[in-house]
Enzyme design. Structure first.
Site, mmCIF file in Angstrom:
data_model
loop_
_atom_site.group_PDB
_atom_site.id
_atom_site.type_symbol
_atom_site.label_atom_id
_atom_site.label_comp_id
_atom_site.label_asym_id
_atom_site.label_seq_id
_atom_site.Cartn_x
_atom_site.Cartn_y
_atom_site.Cartn_z
ATOM 1 N N ASP A 8 1.282 -1.546 -0.161
ATOM 2 C CA ASP A 8 -0.200 -0.491 -0.182
ATOM 3 C C ASP A 8 1.048 1.581 -0.048
ATOM 4 O O ASP A 8 1.979 1.854 1.284
ATOM 5 C CB ASP A 8 -0.419 0.329 0.895
ATOM 6 C CG ASP A 8 -1.893 -0.844 0.934
ATOM 7 O OD1 ASP A 8 -1.940 -2.031 0.258
ATOM 8 O OD2 ASP A 8 -2.540 -1.185 2.483
ATOM 9 N N ASP A 131 -15.551 -3.976 -2.787
ATOM 10 C CA ASP A 131 -15.201 -3.343 -0.328
ATOM 11 C C ASP A 131 -16.912 -3.002 -0.223
ATOM 12 O O ASP A 131 -17.671 -2.825 -0.206
ATOM 13 C CB ASP A 131 -14.596 -2.473 -0.459
ATOM 14 C CG ASP A 131 -13.553 -2.367 -1.235
ATOM 15 O OD1 ASP A 131 -12.523 -2.734 -1.474
ATOM 16 O OD2 ASP A 131 -12.789 -0.763 -1.272
#
Length: 247
Positions: A8, A131
Site C-alpha cells: 500500500d 469493498d
C-alpha cells in the site's frame, strides 16, 4: 491458493492503514521497490499494489514508486494495481508501463459502462475490487456506503469478462481478526468469476480455511498487515498453501 502480498503506497512510502483510515498509517518501508523484491524473494507469485493517495483523489499519485516496483519485479511476476483508476487512458498507460492487471473499484460501482468498456478494450487485464461492510458495497476509499448488495453487483459483471473479483470485508481490514470466510464463499458460489479474498488475514488457520474452499472459486488472498507485523510468515504460509493444494 495464491497468496498475494499487498504493498500500500502513501506519499511514496509503503504503509498499512487501519480500516482505510489515512490518519492511521504505519510506515513499513521508504523503499517500495525493495519491499517488492523482498516478497518475491519470499516466494510471492503476484503482487498487489494500492495507490492510496490515488484512491482518494481519483487519479494516479504514487507513480514513481509504482514504476520502480514494475522495473524491479515486473518481468518476474504479475503485478496488479488499484487506486485512482477511473478512465481508459489511465488503464492503457499502466498496462503499457508493465502492469499485468488493473483493479477498478469505485468506478465499477458508479459507472458500469466504464467497466464494460475497459473489459472490451483490455480483456484479461481487468479485476474488480468490491469493498463491503455487512454485505453492502462501499466506495470512495471506503468513505461512502452504498445500498448495493455485493452478490447482486458481482453477478452483473459476469457478462463483461472481468478476470477476477477482489472482495474486501472492510470491517476486518488491518484488524487481524481473520478473513470473513462465509461471506467470501457465498460470493464465490453465486457467480463464475474467481474471487480473491481480502481483509483480516491473520494466521495459518485462515490459510487452512481458505484452502478448504479453493474448489468453491476462491483463488487467492491478499496478505496485508499480518505479513508486515510478523503474525504470519509469508514464505511458510505460501509453502503450506501449496502443500494443501497438492493433496
Amino acid at each position: 491458493m495464491l497468496l498475494i502480498p499487498a504493498i500500500d503506497l502513501k506519499d511514496g512510502q509503503c504503509v498499512r492503514l487501519k480500516q482505510g483510515d489515512m490518519d492511521q498509517a504505519t510506515v513499513f518501508s521508504e523503499d517500495p521497490a525493495a519491499m517488492a523484491r523482498h516478497w518475491v524473494n519470499q516466494g510471492a507469485r503476484r503482487l498487489h499494489l494500492v495507490d492510496l493517495n490515488g484512491a482518494f483523489v481519483g487519479k494516479p499519485r504514487n507513480e514513481a514508486a509504482i514504476k520502480a516496483i514494475i522495473a524491479e519485479v515486473g518481468d518476474e511476476i504479475p503485478v496488479q494495481l488499484g487506486g485512482g483508476i477511473r478512465d481508459l487512458n489511465t488503464i492503457e498507460r499502466w498496462l503499457d508501463d508493465g502492469l499485468s492487471y488493473v483493479i477498478i473499484g469505485t468506478a465499477a460501482v458508479k459507472n458500469p459502462g466504464f467497466l464494460k468498456d475497459a473489459c472490451a478494450a483490455f480483456g484479461g487485464h481487468i479485476i474488480v475490487g468490491l469493498d463491503a461492510k455487512d454485505g453492502k458495497v462501499a466506495t470512495d476509499g471506503w468513505s461512502k456506503l452504498t445500498g448495493h448488495e455485493v452478490a447482486d453487483l458481482a453477478r452483473k459483471y459476469e457478462d463483461y469478462g472481468v478476470e477476477s473479483i477482489i472482495y474486501t470485508d472492510i470491517g476486518r481490514d488491518g484488524m487481524l481478526q481473520g478473513i470473513n470466510i462465509d461471506a467470501t464463499v457465498k460470493l464465490a458460489r453465486s457467480m463464475s468469476i474467481p474471487v480473491i479474498a481480502s481483509g483480516g488475514l491473520s494466521n495459518m488457520a485462515d490459510i487452512d480455511q481458505l484452502c478448504a474452499v479453493e474448489g468453491e472459486g476462491v483463488e487467492g488472498v491478499i496478505c496485508g498487515r499480518a505479513i508486515y507485523s510478523g503474525d504470519l510468515n509469508f514464505a511458510a504460509a505460501q509453502a503450506h498453501a501449496d502443500k494443501l493444494g497438492a493433496e
